[in-house]
Design a protein around this motif. Structure first.
Motif, PDB file in Angstrom:
ATOM      1  N   LYS B   9       0.636  -0.953  -0.365  1.00 23.69           N
ATOM      2  CA  LYS B   9      -0.180   0.101   0.002  1.00 23.69           C
ATOM      3  C   LYS B   9       0.671   1.106  -0.406  1.00 23.69           C
ATOM      4  CE  LYS B   9      -3.350   2.562   3.142  1.00 23.69           C
ATOM      5  NZ  LYS B   9      -4.446   2.495   4.227  1.00 23.69           N
ATOM      6  N   GLU B  11       3.837   1.649  -0.625  1.00 22.32           N
ATOM      7  CA  GLU B  11       4.577   1.566  -2.798  1.00 22.32           C
ATOM      8  C   GLU B  11       4.034   2.186  -3.405  1.00 22.32           C
ATOM      9  OE1 GLU B  11       8.089  -1.818  -1.326  1.00 22.32           O
ATOM     10  OE2 GLU B  11       6.567  -2.587  -2.380  1.00 22.32           O
ATOM     11  N   PHE B  12       2.583   1.502  -3.124  1.00 25.31           N
ATOM     12  CA  PHE B  12       1.847   2.215  -4.556  1.00 25.31           C
ATOM     13  C   PHE B  12       1.297   3.720  -3.801  1.00 25.31           C
ATOM     14  CE2 PHE B  12      -2.008   3.349  -6.294  1.00 25.31           C
ATOM     15  CZ  PHE B  12      -2.637   3.407  -7.054  1.00 25.31           C
ATOM     16  N   GLU B  14       3.405   5.822  -2.335  1.00 23.93           N
ATOM     17  CA  GLU B  14       4.662   6.572  -3.120  1.00 23.93           C
ATOM     18  C   GLU B  14       4.908   6.856  -4.685  1.00 23.93           C
ATOM     19  OE1 GLU B  14       8.439   3.937  -2.362  1.00 23.93           O
ATOM     20  OE2 GLU B  14       9.236   5.964  -2.510  1.00 23.93           O
ATOM     21  N   HIS B  15       4.371   5.638  -5.543  1.00 22.70           N
ATOM     22  CA  HIS B  15       4.591   5.258  -7.163  1.00 22.70           C
ATOM     23  C   HIS B  15       3.675   6.799  -7.551  1.00 22.70           C
ATOM     24  CE1 HIS B  15       4.149   3.691 -10.970  1.00 22.70           C
ATOM     25  NE2 HIS B  15       3.042   3.322 -10.890  1.00 22.70           N
TER      26      HIS B  15
END
Lengths: 157, 157
Positions: B9, B11-12, B14-15
């Motif tokens: 979650k 990382e998404f 941050e992306h």
């Protein structure tokens, strides 16, 4: 499904394949001549952008799976729309096969993509998709500027 | 980390935030006048595309968190580059806060986004990011065609 999974491996692949379907439709919309000759603002032709995508998707994934850090080569010498579409279609089942070979627990391992881009595998794969969406959108502008309606953004099936 | 997680979650988020940073840089590159007036092939101006993005990201996420299925409104009446950037910056911490309120186990629950798009939450959120990458890339073509170098695609920090 494990409740800490916000996006499963299979869902990521499905997402990517949906984008590939839409990119294929976008290639199809171009007249043969303009595909290889038309551009805006000194940018590459859509054929050249598609060749970049072809040189990243299957070769990059193959590098990840086989742990080979070979540089990429965008100069893949396809000169007709039919040849681009045939290569696109040839690569899709290879992409599915290669993607499925990546163990789910490896997505956070770092891999030096093309001997140059050292990031976790999930990050490199997101980049592949982002880059495809980005270049395809440039193709949309070329099409609009040629008076051709691009495919609907949600036509990914 | 749980080994079945290919993208967490955090990382998404941050992306997504990386893409927002790049889109902000793209807005900044436009001269004030062309931001609101320039287009190619009958498409919308980049200001209008950005207003679409603004009307999706924070309002869409708020709908998801508060379970309100209100229709979206792209006509958000911002008429200067400064106002667009200010709204962009105002929304970013709200997006972070709202995103963090979605329980990780809810990402596969269906939500009828804007009362219209009934998909799992993860799918709606991927669409937000894809749509941003897509429209931003159209802005890249506008910039190139105006003789202005767009930001590097990897400038997401």
């Amino acid at each position: 499904m494990n409740t800490s999974v916000i996006l499963s491996k299979a869902e990521f692949l499905e997402h990517w394949l949906g984008h590939r379907t839409l990119t294929r439709r976008t290639i199809e919309k171009f007249p043969e001549k303009e595909l290889f000759s038309y551009s805006i603002g000194g940018m590459r032709t859509f054929a050249d952008l598609v060749k970049e995508l072809l040189s990243i998707a299957e070769p990059g994934l193959r590098g990840i799976v086989q742990q080979k850090e070979e540089p990429y080569n965008h100069d893949i010498g396809l000169t007709t729309k039919e040849a681009l579409l045939a290569k696109w279609d040839e690569d899709t089942p290879k992409i599915i096969d290669l993607f499925n070979q990546i163990p789910v627990e490896d997505f956070h391992k770092e891999y030096n993509l093309f001997g140059e881009y050292k990031f976790p595998i999930y990050s490199n794969l997101l980049y592949f998709v982002d880059n495809e969406v980005h270049h395809r959108a440039q193709g949309y502008v070329y099409l609009r500027s040629l008076g051709i309606e691009p495919p609907f953004f949600w036509e990914r099936y």
